[in-house]
Design a protein around this motif. Structure first.
Motif, PDB file in Angstrom:
ATOM      1  N   MET A 177       0.805  -1.367  -0.182  1.00 50.84           N
ATOM      2  CA  MET A 177      -0.123  -0.056  -0.101  1.00 50.84           C
ATOM      3  C   MET A 177       0.668   1.290  -0.082  1.00 50.84           C
ATOM      4  O   MET A 177       0.444   2.447  -0.204  1.00 50.84           O
ATOM      5  N   GLY A 178       2.134   1.045   0.168  1.00 47.96           N
ATOM      6  CA  GLY A 178       3.220   2.055   0.132  1.00 47.96           C
ATOM      7  C   GLY A 178       3.339   2.747   1.319  1.00 47.96           C
ATOM      8  O   GLY A 178       2.603   2.365   2.373  1.00 47.96           O
ATOM      9  N   SER A 198      -0.462  -5.379   3.046  1.00 46.36           N
ATOM     10  CA  SER A 198      -1.706  -5.712   3.132  1.00 46.36           C
ATOM     11  C   SER A 198      -1.946  -7.407   2.848  1.00 46.36           C
ATOM     12  O   SER A 198      -1.214  -7.869   2.081  1.00 46.36           O
ATOM     13  N   PHE A 199      -2.499  -7.822   3.812  1.00 43.07           N
ATOM     14  CA  PHE A 199      -2.701  -9.286   3.863  1.00 43.07           C
ATOM     15  C   PHE A 199      -4.207  -9.863   4.146  1.00 43.07           C
ATOM     16  O   PHE A 199      -4.913  -9.114   4.293  1.00 43.07           O
ATOM     17  N   LEU A 254      -6.202  -7.352   6.576  1.00 46.15           N
ATOM     18  CA  LEU A 254      -5.247  -6.812   7.539  1.00 46.15           C
ATOM     19  C   LEU A 254      -4.124  -6.382   7.039  1.00 46.15           C
ATOM     20  O   LEU A 254      -3.432  -6.518   6.184  1.00 46.15           O
ATOM     21  N   SER A 255      -3.575  -5.036   7.808  1.00 44.97           N
ATOM     22  CA  SER A 255      -2.538  -4.256   7.412  1.00 44.97           C
ATOM     23  C   SER A 255      -1.424  -4.579   8.487  1.00 44.97           C
ATOM     24  O   SER A 255      -1.724  -4.442   9.725  1.00 44.97           O
ATOM     25  N   TYR A 256      -0.077  -4.531   7.861  1.00 41.63           N
ATOM     26  CA  TYR A 256       0.892  -4.273   8.805  1.00 41.63           C
ATOM     27  C   TYR A 256       1.861  -3.070   8.433  1.00 41.63           C
ATOM     28  O   TYR A 256       2.148  -3.062   7.307  1.00 41.63           O
ATOM     29  N   ASP A 257       1.953  -2.293   9.543  1.00 43.84           N
ATOM     30  CA  ASP A 257       3.084  -1.174   9.080  1.00 43.84           C
ATOM     31  C   ASP A 257       4.492  -1.560   9.608  1.00 43.84           C
ATOM     32  O   ASP A 257       4.796  -1.713  10.868  1.00 43.84           O
ATOM     33  N   SER A 299      10.277   0.057  10.054  1.00 43.16           N
ATOM     34  CA  SER A 299      11.379   0.990   9.404  1.00 43.16           C
ATOM     35  C   SER A 299      10.916   2.072   8.667  1.00 43.16           C
ATOM     36  O   SER A 299      11.595   2.769   8.226  1.00 43.16           O
ATOM     37  N   TYR A 300       9.517   2.090   8.365  1.00 38.25           N
ATOM     38  CA  TYR A 300       8.924   3.400   7.771  1.00 38.25           C
ATOM     39  C   TYR A 300       8.182   4.248   8.433  1.00 38.25           C
ATOM     40  O   TYR A 300       7.520   5.321   8.108  1.00 38.25           O
ATOM     41  N   GLU A 301       8.372   4.082   9.746  1.00 37.05           N
ATOM     42  CA  GLU A 301       7.574   4.934  10.716  1.00 37.05           C
ATOM     43  C   GLU A 301       7.825   6.334  10.808  1.00 37.05           C
ATOM     44  O   GLU A 301       7.110   7.328  10.609  1.00 37.05           O
ATOM     45  N   GLU A 302       8.897   6.592  10.694  1.00 36.03           N
ATOM     46  CA  GLU A 302       9.422   8.136  10.318  1.00 36.03           C
ATOM     47  C   GLU A 302       8.682   8.788   9.069  1.00 36.03           C
ATOM     48  O   GLU A 302       8.172   9.791   9.138  1.00 36.03           O
ATOM     49  N   GLU A 303       8.619   7.919   8.116  1.00 36.99           N
ATOM     50  CA  GLU A 303       8.256   8.432   6.760  1.00 36.99           C
ATOM     51  C   GLU A 303       6.648   8.528   6.907  1.00 36.99           C
ATOM     52  O   GLU A 303       6.538   9.652   6.360  1.00 36.99           O
ATOM     53  N   ARG A 304       6.105   7.681   7.404  1.00 36.33           N
ATOM     54  CA  ARG A 304       4.581   7.787   7.540  1.00 36.33           C
ATOM     55  C   ARG A 304       4.356   9.165   8.698  1.00 36.33           C
ATOM     56  O   ARG A 304       3.388   9.702   8.291  1.00 36.33           O
ATOM     57  N   ASN A 305       4.937   9.218   9.614  1.00 32.29           N
ATOM     58  CA  ASN A 305       4.945  10.344  10.555  1.00 32.29           C
ATOM     59  C   ASN A 305       4.666  11.826   9.802  1.00 32.29           C
ATOM     60  O   ASN A 305       4.300  12.883  10.178  1.00 32.29           O
ATOM     61  N   ALA A 306       5.621  11.685   8.765  1.00 36.06           N
ATOM     62  CA  ALA A 306       5.947  13.022   7.971  1.00 36.06           C
ATOM     63  C   ALA A 306       4.688  13.431   6.861  1.00 36.06           C
ATOM     64  O   ALA A 306       4.892  14.409   6.439  1.00 36.06           O
ATOM     65  N   LEU A 307       4.004  12.424   6.699  1.00 36.74           N
ATOM     66  CA  LEU A 307       2.844  12.453   5.865  1.00 36.74           C
ATOM     67  C   LEU A 307       1.766  13.298   6.159  1.00 36.74           C
ATOM     68  O   LEU A 307       1.754  13.364   7.427  1.00 36.74           O
TER      69      LEU A 307
END
Length: 635
Positions: free
Chosen positions: A364-365, A370-371, A387-390, A393-401
């Protein structure tokens, strides 16, 4: 069947009904009454097993006949009817047969062979002599008149596993042949390094160049040998074998990565421990050592490869595992996505195999995967949920969105200038989208904004479970805003709904909103061509849609093609006009030319009679000669 595992079937042809308007000498027509009187009791066997054709065979002048389709299905060959050449072709490893309707001869591997029985036409369908085609493949044919039985015996070791594939494998020698389509000859690709023990299936690997051949054997069919084969320029360039016990899931055979120059396609082979990645030229460019990365000396199924991750399943434990190459971590996904009895089942169950029922569904980017999951303990059949798994390793990038705006915030600022597009569909039925830049869509976009405002003022929030997978296509409306926000709106039993975060949704019960929602669905117009018939030099008026709805101006290419072609890329197609469309819709006029441009750039005359005019879709047209000039007619 042949050697207990051969399924002799015709691929790539679901129906072959051939109408010929001018039967020639050397061929014959058989009346339906004649056919019916002799067809009901004829039996056909192949290597001792009865073959039941979809159309009953019949005898004419001492020869047994079958339709083209049934003949190919019986013999495991690729059979095609080429209407433009009035020719039947049959292809098989080391064999090409061609019969021209009306001819007394056939060509077998380029050599002329006299036909002892002609092709026949019955009620508009072509029937072929069973003996000739069977013997061409090396079979012995016997007719037992007292039993009204045709016995066909052929000793070879080729298996053709699937209906749709032009693939043959010799189970003894490993010789592999493939055909591009039903009209193309079978090409020798090389030898599979294998010892086939059981039943065989083949997957052609989507858009990649990898074939996967699976040998399922053992008692009770619990062993799987999966052979991955990379083919370049019709030759095997690499192959790997992975062996699995009890549980087999098809290994990913290709993946794509986007870069500034466009999408790059990579092919994948694995032996269950080492994954080798090949570029589009067939060169190995990367390897992954799965036991080293996952920390367990196991054989793995490789279910997905991304730019910086792999999704694999160890065969012994069966627990779907994420290998995150960005932070070099490994995650057992059941521990993150399941709980209670579902997690207990994943950890302890061993029937029919160990492990969970999680399946990779999509990337999902921004590190969110997604599963799909169908719980084996909820007693609900085919109740798949997402079901989604975040990935951490991308937490910082997601927080900046940018944070998603609420429905109320989006509704308050909703107008044509803030809407990018509104896309509507019902399954695979796509409606004409609304485009914010298209002034003609202003009234409909205002209706969409009105529905959103009702959601903001009257919508009721509900708690739901994880999204349920009902089918692969969405039913509803997706509203995209110019600032990047998006909403999905769909119908439910209570009215309309919008999904929110945290397994919640907003439900609107408003009859007028329901009617507006349905009225916004407008199907694309079919191509319209007039006049029809049309004369060369006469003005054609063509209207329709080319689906380039997001572009204010797009090219409209108009082609003429014969009636047996359905693609503008066909070599027989001729370009006759180029115009423009506005937001995907066109209304063009031009004089019908006498010639058009072929794919090789040459100009070719357009034959008179029936043909097709094609843009995005097509319409039949009949072309007439140009009208006589006044000088010639004396008027």
């Amino acid at each position: 069947m042949l050697r207990n595992s051969r399924r002799l079937i015709l691929t790539c042809i679901t129906a072959l009904v051939i109408t010929l308007f001018h039967p020639s000498s050397g061929s014959s027509e058989v009346h339906a009454a004649t056919k019916a009187s002799v067809s009901e009791s004829i039996k056909v066997t192949f290597n001792g097993s009865e073959y039941k054709p979809k159309t009953a065979p019949f005898v004419s002048d001492g020869s047994v006949y079958l339709p083209v389709r049934d003949m190919g299905e019986l013999l495991g060959t690729m059979v095609a009817w080429i209407s433009s050449a009035k020719t039947v072709t049959m292809n098989y490893p080391e064999l090409t047969v061609k019969l021209v309707y009306g001819s007394k001869n056939a060509a077998v591997n380029g050599k002329t062979v006299e036909l002892t029985a002609p092709l026949l036409m019955v009620e508009g369908r072509i029937f072929v002599p069973l003996r000739f085609f069977s013997e061409a493949t090396g079979a012995d044919v016997k007719w037992e008149p007292s039993l009204k039985t045709v016995s066909i015996i052929r000793v070879d070791d080729f298996i053709k596993p699937q209906v749709w594939s032009g693939i043959w494998l010799n189970r003894k020698t490993g010789d592999l042949y493939t055909a591009r389509d039903e009209q193309s000859p079978a090409v020798f690709n090389g030898k599979l390094d294998a010892s086939i023990k059981g039943s065989v299936s083949v997957n052609a690997g989507g858009i990649g160049s990898v074939l996967t051949i699976v040998d399922n054997y053992g008692e009770p069919q619990v062993q799987y040998d999966a052979y991955g084969i990379l083919i370049q320029n019709n030759k095997i360039v690499s192959q790997k074998k992975a062996s699995y016990f009890q549980r087999y899931e098809e290994n990913v055979s290709y993946f794509q990565v986007y870069n500034p120059k466009g999408w790059l396609l990579y092919s994948v082979l694995t032996d269950g421990k080492i994954v080798t990645v090949f570029n589009e030229q067939g060169k190995a460019v990367k390897e992954y050592d799965l036991p080293a990365l996952a920390g367990k000396d196991e054989v793995y199924s490789v279910l997905m490869i991304g730019e910086d991750y792999l999704v694999v399943r160890p065969n012994r434990t069966g627990l779907l595992t994420l290998i995150d190459l960005k932070d070099n971590t490994t995650v057992v996904l059941a521990d993150k996505l399941l709980s209670g009895k579902d997690l207990e089942y994943a950890r302890s169950n061993d029937v029919p195999y160990h492990g969970d029922e999680l399946e990779f569904a999509g990337d999902m980017g921004h590190g969110t995967l997604s599963f799909s999951y169908d719980s084996p303990v909820d007693n609900k059949k085919d109740n798949n949920v997402f079901l989604s798994y975040d990935r951490p390793s991308y937490e910082e990038e997601r927080n900046a969105l940018p944070k998603n705006r609420s429905v109320s915030e989006l509704a308050s600022g909703c107008k044509q200038e803030t809407i990018k597009s509104v896309v509507m569909q019902d399954g695979d039925l796509l409606y004409i989208p609304l485009i914010g830049d298209n002034k003609e869509d202003g009234k409909s976009i205002n209706t969409v904004c009105g529905i959103l405002k009702k959601f903001a003022s009257k919508g009721v929030e509900e708690t739901t479970g994880p999204p349920v997978i009902t089918e692969g296509f969405f039913h509803g409306m997706e509203i995209s805003f110019t600032e990047g926000d998006a909403l999905q709106l769909y119908a439910v039993s209570k009215g309309l709904a919008i999904d929110l975060e945290g397994n919640k949704r907003l439900v609107l019960n408003d009859s007028q909103a329901n009617r507006d929602f349905e009225n916004l669905k407008v199907q694309p117009p079919r191509i319209s061509v007039g006049p029809n018939p049309a004369r060369i030099g006469e003005t054609l008026h063509i209207t329709g849609a080319n689906v380039e709805y997001w572009s204010e101006s797009s090219v409209v290419s108009v082609y003429w093609m014969p009636t047996d072609s359905y693609s503008n890329t066909d070599k027989k197609s001729l370009l006759i006009y180029t115009g423009t469309a506005k937001f995907g819709r066109y209304d063009i006029k031009f004089k019908m030319p006498a010639s058009g441009k072929a794919s090789d750039g040459t100009m070719k005359n357009i034959p008179l009679g029936k043909g097709r005019i094609s843009v995005y879709d097509s319409s039949t047209i009949e072309l007439l000669p140009a009208a006589a000039s006044s000088e010639k007619t004396g008027k």
